[in-house]
Write a protein that holds these residues in place. Structure first.
Motif, PDB file in Angstrom:
ATOM      1  N   ARG A  28       0.843  -1.207   0.000  1.00  0.00           N
ATOM      2  CA  ARG A  28       0.000   0.000   0.000  1.00  0.00           C
ATOM      3  C   ARG A  28       0.870   1.246   0.000  1.00  0.00           C
ATOM      4  NH1 ARG A  28      -3.060  -3.121   3.718  1.00  0.00           N
ATOM      5  NH2 ARG A  28      -2.099  -2.048   5.481  1.00  0.00           N
ATOM      6  N   ARG A  29       1.899   1.246   0.834  1.00  0.00           N
ATOM      7  CA  ARG A  29       2.793   2.404   0.875  1.00  0.00           C
ATOM      8  C   ARG A  29       3.528   2.587  -0.441  1.00  0.00           C
ATOM      9  NH1 ARG A  29       3.973   0.913   6.382  1.00  0.00           N
ATOM     10  NH2 ARG A  29       5.835  -0.181   5.679  1.00  0.00           N
ATOM     11  N   ALA A  30       3.899   1.467  -1.078  1.00  0.00           N
ATOM     12  CA  ALA A  30       4.599   1.561  -2.362  1.00  0.00           C
ATOM     13  C   ALA A  30       3.721   2.251  -3.403  1.00  0.00           C
ATOM     14  CB  ALA A  30       5.007   0.173  -2.846  1.00  0.00           C
ATOM     15  N   PHE A  31       2.424   1.945  -3.429  1.00  0.00           N
ATOM     16  CA  PHE A  31       1.520   2.630  -4.357  1.00  0.00           C
ATOM     17  C   PHE A  31       1.444   4.119  -4.040  1.00  0.00           C
ATOM     18  CE2 PHE A  31      -0.320  -1.429  -5.841  1.00  0.00           C
ATOM     19  CZ  PHE A  31      -0.517  -1.108  -7.186  1.00  0.00           C
ATOM     20  N   VAL A  32       1.386   4.471  -2.764  1.00  0.00           N
ATOM     21  CA  VAL A  32       1.314   5.888  -2.385  1.00  0.00           C
ATOM     22  C   VAL A  32       2.576   6.627  -2.817  1.00  0.00           C
ATOM     23  CG1 VAL A  32       1.231   7.501  -0.454  1.00  0.00           C
ATOM     24  CG2 VAL A  32      -0.274   5.511  -0.471  1.00  0.00           C
ATOM     25  N   VAL A  33       3.735   6.014  -2.571  1.00  0.00           N
ATOM     26  CA  VAL A  33       5.001   6.639  -2.968  1.00  0.00           C
ATOM     27  C   VAL A  33       5.040   6.863  -4.472  1.00  0.00           C
ATOM     28  CG1 VAL A  33       7.484   6.258  -3.142  1.00  0.00           C
ATOM     29  CG2 VAL A  33       6.309   5.772  -0.993  1.00  0.00           C
ATOM     30  N   TRP A  34       4.626   5.850  -5.230  1.00  0.00           N
ATOM     31  CA  TRP A  34       4.635   5.977  -6.692  1.00  0.00           C
ATOM     32  C   TRP A  34       3.670   7.054  -7.160  1.00  0.00           C
ATOM     33  CZ3 TRP A  34       0.678   4.804 -10.250  1.00  0.00           C
ATOM     34  CH2 TRP A  34       1.073   4.870 -11.591  1.00  0.00           C
ATOM     35  N   LEU A  35       2.492   7.128  -6.568  1.00  0.00           N
ATOM     36  CA  LEU A  35       1.522   8.159  -6.942  1.00  0.00           C
ATOM     37  C   LEU A  35       2.081   9.557  -6.671  1.00  0.00           C
ATOM     38  CD1 LEU A  35      -1.654   6.394  -5.552  1.00  0.00           C
ATOM     39  CD2 LEU A  35      -1.439   7.226  -7.902  1.00  0.00           C
ATOM     40  N   LYS A  36       2.707   9.738  -5.503  1.00  0.00           N
ATOM     41  CA  LYS A  36       3.226  11.061  -5.138  1.00  0.00           C
ATOM     42  C   LYS A  36       4.447  11.459  -5.949  1.00  0.00           C
ATOM     43  CE  LYS A  36       3.835  10.644  -0.702  1.00  0.00           C
ATOM     44  NZ  LYS A  36       4.097  11.033   0.705  1.00  0.00           N
ATOM     45  N   ARG A  37       5.320  10.485  -6.234  1.00  0.00           N
ATOM     46  CA  ARG A  37       6.587  10.805  -6.887  1.00  0.00           C
ATOM     47  C   ARG A  37       6.519  10.793  -8.401  1.00  0.00           C
ATOM     48  NH1 ARG A  37      11.805   8.116  -4.223  1.00  0.00           N
ATOM     49  NH2 ARG A  37      12.552   9.093  -6.117  1.00  0.00           N
TER      50      ARG A  37
END
Length: 319
Positions: free
Chosen positions: A209-218
């Motif tokens: 879940r965090r990996a998806f958030v990081v990818w969305l933000k970056r």
């Protein structure tokens, strides 16, 4: 996304992503015989420096019956297509086999394990390079000479070639990623995030879940709304709520980007009509060049149309 970003590799460091990628997009009978419970990442310590320095490559393996099957996953981020991708993969797989032999992974007298090379491409321009090495080698060779030529082909997964209807019908994490890549409105992202929130509920999926958030933000949001301030959200629920809050403002910005893209497509159609009027029916390679053309490309080709006697002269940067 023209450049490599570690957050994309972070997504495919998770077994669930690789499992769904293979199950959802490798449509061949032998996939049914794979034991995904054995799927494991090949340790970087098990491969040579030549392969470790490939920052956008990942190597996985899993059991296929009683044998190991290796999946060489190459994450391709460059904006320009590599015509010689098949040659690169021939080299990488050769290095992998050398490393497996040196590490004692191949028993005495044993055979090399099968490898499936997959190129996962998310560049904006359509992929046009040949997927088989055969198509890059001089054709019309005598049969006796032909048999000495190396052979390799790779499976290309061009994310932008999949239609929303095809992807939306799958409960598949890789398909969700492709839908996010292909999103054209903030509402598109909201819908996919709602699915991910529903699918990724287990505590052990917290890192994914965090990996998806990081990818969305970056990666994704900066590409869709350049210059926009993105709040410091940390989970998918917060990301979903933030998008809902800003949907009106960002929709206007995305709409302008769509107008710019529409203008480029219109200019491409004009150049295509001029080429057809001058040279008649266009070969496939010209359509491929037009499909991935920039505004600067179109301007240059239009100028060369005035004096160029052949299509090759107009596209004189072709090799």
């Amino acid at each position: 996304m023209a450049h490599h970003d570690p957050s994309y590799k972070l997504l495919f460091s998770h077994r669930e992503m690789v499992t769904d990628l293979i199950r959802g997009f490798v449509h061949e009978d032998w996939v049914a015989e794979l034991d995904f419970n054995t799927l494991e990442r090949v340790s970087e310590s098990a491969v040579s420096h030549d392969l470790r320095e490939r920052e956008d490559d990942m190597i996985w393996r899993l059991r296929w019956g009683e044998r190991w099957l290796y999946v060489y996953l190459l994450l391709e981020f460059q904006s320009s297509v590599d015509r010689f991708m098949a040659v690169r993969l021939l080299t990488y797989i050769g290095l992998l086999y050398q490393d497996l032999a040196a590490a004692g992974e191949i028993p005495p007298g044993g055979r090399l394990p099968p490898v499936v090379p997959i190129v996962l491409y998310n560049g904006e321009k359509a992929w046009w390079a040949k997927t088989s090495l055969d198509d890059l080698i001089e054709p019309n060779l005598p049969e006796q000479l032909q048999r000495w030529q190396p052979q390799i082909r790779y499976l290309l997964l061009d994310e932008h070639r999949y239609a929303e209807a095809e992807l939306a019908g799958q409960r598949n994490l890789a398909a969700a990623l492709f839908r996010l890549e292909n999103s054209r409105q903030p509402e598109d992202i909201e819908r996919v995030l709602a699915s991910l929130i529903d699918w990724l509920t287990a505590p052990e999926q917290d890192e994914l879940r965090r990996a998806f958030v990081v990818w969305l933000k970056r990666v994704l949001l900066p590409a869709r709304v350049p210059g926009a301030e993105i709040p410091p959200v940390n989970d998918l629920q917060e990301m979903h709520a933030m998008l809902a809050e800003r949907v009106k403002t960002w929709t206007e910005e995305w709409k302008q980007q769509g107008l710019d893209q529409g203008r480029l497509e219109g200019e491409t159609k004009v150049v295509r009509r001029l080429l057809i009027r001058r040279f008649g029916a266009l070969p496939a390679w010209v359509d491929q060049r037009l499909e991935r053309a920039s505004e600067a490309d179109l301007d240059a080709w239009t100028e060369r149309l005035l004096d160029g006697q052949t299509l090759e002269a107009v596209f004189n940067d072709l090799n």
